[in-house]
Design an enzyme around this catalytic site. Structure first.
Site, PDB file in Angstrom:
ATOM      1  N   ARG A  32       0.831  -1.213   0.000  1.00  0.00           N
ATOM      2  CA  ARG A  32       0.000   0.000   0.000  1.00  0.00           C
ATOM      3  C   ARG A  32       0.862   1.258   0.000  1.00  0.00           C
ATOM      4  O   ARG A  32       0.549   2.231  -0.686  1.00  0.00           O
ATOM      5  CB  ARG A  32      -0.932  -0.027   1.220  1.00  0.00           C
ATOM      6  CG  ARG A  32      -2.106  -1.009   1.071  1.00  0.00           C
ATOM      7  CD  ARG A  32      -2.716  -1.374   2.419  1.00  0.00           C
ATOM      8  NE  ARG A  32      -3.919  -2.195   2.272  1.00  0.00           N
ATOM      9  CZ  ARG A  32      -3.892  -3.503   1.991  1.00  0.00           C
ATOM     10  NH1 ARG A  32      -2.737  -4.128   1.807  1.00  0.00           N
ATOM     11  NH2 ARG A  32      -5.021  -4.187   1.884  1.00  0.00           N
ATOM     12  N   GLY A  96      -1.464 -11.343  -5.235  1.00  0.00           N
ATOM     13  CA  GLY A  96      -2.779 -10.720  -5.310  1.00  0.00           C
ATOM     14  C   GLY A  96      -2.700  -9.215  -5.199  1.00  0.00           C
ATOM     15  O   GLY A  96      -3.471  -8.496  -5.846  1.00  0.00           O
ATOM     16  N   ARG A 124      -6.564 -16.837 -10.543  1.00  0.00           N
ATOM     17  CA  ARG A 124      -6.994 -16.048  -9.388  1.00  0.00           C
ATOM     18  C   ARG A 124      -8.051 -15.042  -9.817  1.00  0.00           C
ATOM     19  O   ARG A 124      -7.961 -14.432 -10.897  1.00  0.00           O
ATOM     20  CB  ARG A 124      -5.807 -15.334  -8.735  1.00  0.00           C
ATOM     21  CG  ARG A 124      -4.745 -16.287  -8.215  1.00  0.00           C
ATOM     22  CD  ARG A 124      -3.803 -15.610  -7.241  1.00  0.00           C
ATOM     23  NE  ARG A 124      -4.482 -15.282  -5.987  1.00  0.00           N
ATOM     24  CZ  ARG A 124      -3.883 -14.708  -4.943  1.00  0.00           C
ATOM     25  NH1 ARG A 124      -2.601 -14.399  -5.014  1.00  0.00           N
ATOM     26  NH2 ARG A 124      -4.551 -14.440  -3.837  1.00  0.00           N
ATOM     27  N   SER A 170     -12.486 -11.207  -2.443  1.00  0.00           N
ATOM     28  CA  SER A 170     -11.236 -10.662  -1.921  1.00  0.00           C
ATOM     29  C   SER A 170     -11.427  -9.210  -1.520  1.00  0.00           C
ATOM     30  O   SER A 170     -11.940  -8.405  -2.302  1.00  0.00           O
ATOM     31  CB  SER A 170     -10.118 -10.749  -2.967  1.00  0.00           C
ATOM     32  OG  SER A 170      -8.945 -10.106  -2.497  1.00  0.00           O
ATOM     33  N   SER A 171     -10.950  -8.870  -0.326  1.00  0.00           N
ATOM     34  CA  SER A 171     -10.971  -7.467   0.086  1.00  0.00           C
ATOM     35  C   SER A 171     -10.035  -6.637  -0.782  1.00  0.00           C
ATOM     36  O   SER A 171     -10.159  -5.404  -0.842  1.00  0.00           O
ATOM     37  CB  SER A 171     -10.550  -7.338   1.558  1.00  0.00           C
ATOM     38  OG  SER A 171      -9.189  -7.727   1.739  1.00  0.00           O
ATOM     39  N   GLU A 314      -5.584 -15.259   6.074  1.00  0.00           N
ATOM     40  CA  GLU A 314      -4.193 -15.619   5.803  1.00  0.00           C
ATOM     41  C   GLU A 314      -3.643 -16.566   6.870  1.00  0.00           C
ATOM     42  O   GLU A 314      -2.667 -17.281   6.624  1.00  0.00           O
ATOM     43  CB  GLU A 314      -3.327 -14.355   5.745  1.00  0.00           C
ATOM     44  CG  GLU A 314      -3.510 -13.516   4.494  1.00  0.00           C
ATOM     45  CD  GLU A 314      -2.823 -14.123   3.276  1.00  0.00           C
ATOM     46  OE1 GLU A 314      -1.862 -14.894   3.446  1.00  0.00           O
ATOM     47  OE2 GLU A 314      -3.265 -13.833   2.154  1.00  0.00           O
ATOM     48  N   ARG A 345      -6.656 -23.170  -1.036  1.00  0.00           N
ATOM     49  CA  ARG A 345      -6.055 -23.529   0.249  1.00  0.00           C
ATOM     50  C   ARG A 345      -6.904 -24.510   1.044  1.00  0.00           C
ATOM     51  O   ARG A 345      -6.374 -25.332   1.799  1.00  0.00           O
ATOM     52  CB  ARG A 345      -5.771 -22.272   1.081  1.00  0.00           C
ATOM     53  CG  ARG A 345      -4.551 -21.511   0.585  1.00  0.00           C
ATOM     54  CD  ARG A 345      -4.267 -20.261   1.381  1.00  0.00           C
ATOM     55  NE  ARG A 345      -3.000 -19.665   0.948  1.00  0.00           N
ATOM     56  CZ  ARG A 345      -2.624 -18.431   1.238  1.00  0.00           C
ATOM     57  NH1 ARG A 345      -3.417 -17.648   1.966  1.00  0.00           N
ATOM     58  NH2 ARG A 345      -1.469 -17.970   0.809  1.00  0.00           N
ATOM     59  N   LYS A 411       8.208 -15.651  -1.437  1.00  0.00           N
ATOM     60  CA  LYS A 411       7.113 -14.741  -1.799  1.00  0.00           C
ATOM     61  C   LYS A 411       6.971 -13.620  -0.779  1.00  0.00           C
ATOM     62  O   LYS A 411       6.744 -12.460  -1.136  1.00  0.00           O
ATOM     63  CB  LYS A 411       5.814 -15.539  -1.910  1.00  0.00           C
ATOM     64  CG  LYS A 411       4.568 -14.716  -2.215  1.00  0.00           C
ATOM     65  CD  LYS A 411       3.366 -15.636  -2.324  1.00  0.00           C
ATOM     66  CE  LYS A 411       2.059 -14.852  -2.347  1.00  0.00           C
ATOM     67  NZ  LYS A 411       1.917 -13.981  -3.522  1.00  0.00           N
TER      68      LYS A 411
END
Length: 427
Positions: A32, A96, A124, A170-171, A314, A345, A411
């Site tokens: 962000r 993402g 995705r 997804s947020s 998560e 997942r 990652k």
């Protein structure tokens, strides 16, 4: 390019762990901060950023659009905004954040920007943000499924206005649109229409950081976010340690009856530390905040839980690993959307936990897990860092847990294998 697979045998704990861990910065906050810095009117610095594949891809993508980003400093990155322009190509990897946050930035650029990534990235979900951007005036080509590869044809401005989106997948759909909204000519009024948006703390992080950059944001009405058009100011962003990345280390304290302190944890955080603390307490840990950081102490009792993980999805793989090691059954639910993460997942956890000997019932939105005698097995990681974390946690108590690939942890935490081995062996 993805890293070459690296098989790895998780170290078995020989006794209670006792360590103070220093982790890199939050992936979510770093991503962000990079976007807001690229859209600001002046220079920014990001202090203690996460240097990992996801955040490097974000920096590279913004660089391709013209932003000057110096990541050479050991503890801080410098960002100098420049006019956004194409032509450019952005590799999203499997991130993402990059595939959801960068296309709205590209819609503000002057020129054509192409997005693609790792093979699974094409699976995705992305359609909601693509359709919302189109409704706001963006010219975008997408695959037949509405996802990658994408081509965004920017004209140097985006009108903005009002958009309706189903962000139940997804947020990041909401966050991606909000982060660029102040730069739209009309700003943005975004309304969610659908099942609840998961990972609400990440939305609060987005609005907090927007306000810190000078944006006027109204999120007082449920499922409606208004961002007024206006400038964003350059900042010195202080990135907190990554809470999701800390979860397996805290889990080690729970499993072994030891103590792990995450150094540098702020008393006032933009991450959902209260939710994580509550989960660990229910599982049988003591959690405390002190001047030295956030400390988790195992009590020697690992209990099953009934938990809605929708706000902290998560954490699902690590919590599922703890559930498999607990003394009673667990039910984890509220996470249907993690089927669209780096891998499905829920299905992956069901397969791998069954393989090591746990009783698992898979539901559309979660798992019922009944502990059983666990055994050595090869644990498939599916190029998913969180699956690797889950396997490492099980390997604390079960000898012979071999991961098909530990390199996937690059990652978000390239140092994971070394940090983990040092924690477990005391080295």
């Amino acid at each position: 390019m993805t890293a070459e697979a690296r098989p790895w045998t998780a170290p078995l704990a020989q006794g209670p762990v006792a360590a103070t861990v220093r982790l890199p910065g939050s992936k979510s906050m770093t991503a962000r901060a990079l976007v807001l810095s690229a859209l600001a009117d002046g220079p920014s610095r990001i202090q203690r950023p996460l240097r990992a594949r996801d955040t490097t891809l974000m920096a590279d993508g913004l660089r391709a659009l013209g932003t000057a980003i110096d990541t050479s400093g050991p503890d801080a990155w410098a960002i100098e905004p420049r006019p956004l322009r194409g032509p450019a190509t952005v590799d999203v990897g499997l991130a993402g954040t990059v595939m959801r946050f960068a296309p709205p930035v590209a819609a503000l650029a002057d020129g054509t920007v192409t997005f693609d990534g790792d093979p699974h990235a094409r699976n995705r979900p992305l359609r909601p943000i693509v359709e919302a951007l189109r409704s706001l005036g963006a010219d975008i080509d997408a695959s037949p499924s509405g996802g990658l590869p994408l081509v965004v044809r920017g004209t140097g401005a985006l009108e903005g206005g009002t958009a309706v989106i189903d962000a139940s997948g997804s947020s990041q759909f909401v966050s991606g649109l909000l982060l660029s909204a102040a730069r739209c000519t009309k700003g943005l009024v975004l309304r969610h229409d659908g099942p609840p948006v998961p990972s609400a703390p990440h939305l609060r992080m987005t609005t907090h950081m927007l306000r810190a950059a000078g944006a006027v944001v109204d999120d007082s009405a449920p499922d409606v976010w208004t961002v007024e058009p206006g400038p964003l100011s350059g900042q010195s962003w202080q990135i907190e340690p990554d809470l999701s990345g800390a979860a397996p280390f805290f889990a080690a304290a729970v499993v072994t009856g030891g103590t792990v302190t995450l150094a540098g944890w702020p008393r006032d955080s933009w991450q959902p530390v209260g939710v994580l603390g509550g989960l660990l307490t229910e599982l049988g840990a003591d959690v405390s905040q002190g001047d030295d950081g956030l400390t988790v102490r195992g009590t020697g009792r690992l209990k099953g839980i009934d938990a809605d993980l929708s706000e902290v999805s998560e954490l699902t793989p690590v919590v599922a690993a703890l559930a498999a090691l607990a003394g009673s059954p667990s039910s984890l639910h509220g996470v249907a959307h993690i089927r669209g993460h780096e891998t499905d997942r829920i299905a992956a956890l069901a397969r791998e936990l069954d393989k090591v000997g746990a009783g698992v019932v898979e539901h559309p939105d979660g798992l019922d897990i009944t502990p059983g005698p666990l055994r050595a097995a090869t644990f498939e990681t599916y190029a998913d860092h969180r699956m690797a974390h889950a396997a490492a946690v099980i390997g604390l108590a079960v000898e012979g847990i071999t991961l098909t690939d530990v390199a996937c942890t690059s990652k978000t935490l390239p140092e994971f294998p070394e940090l983990w081995a040092g924690l477990v062996t005391g080295g």
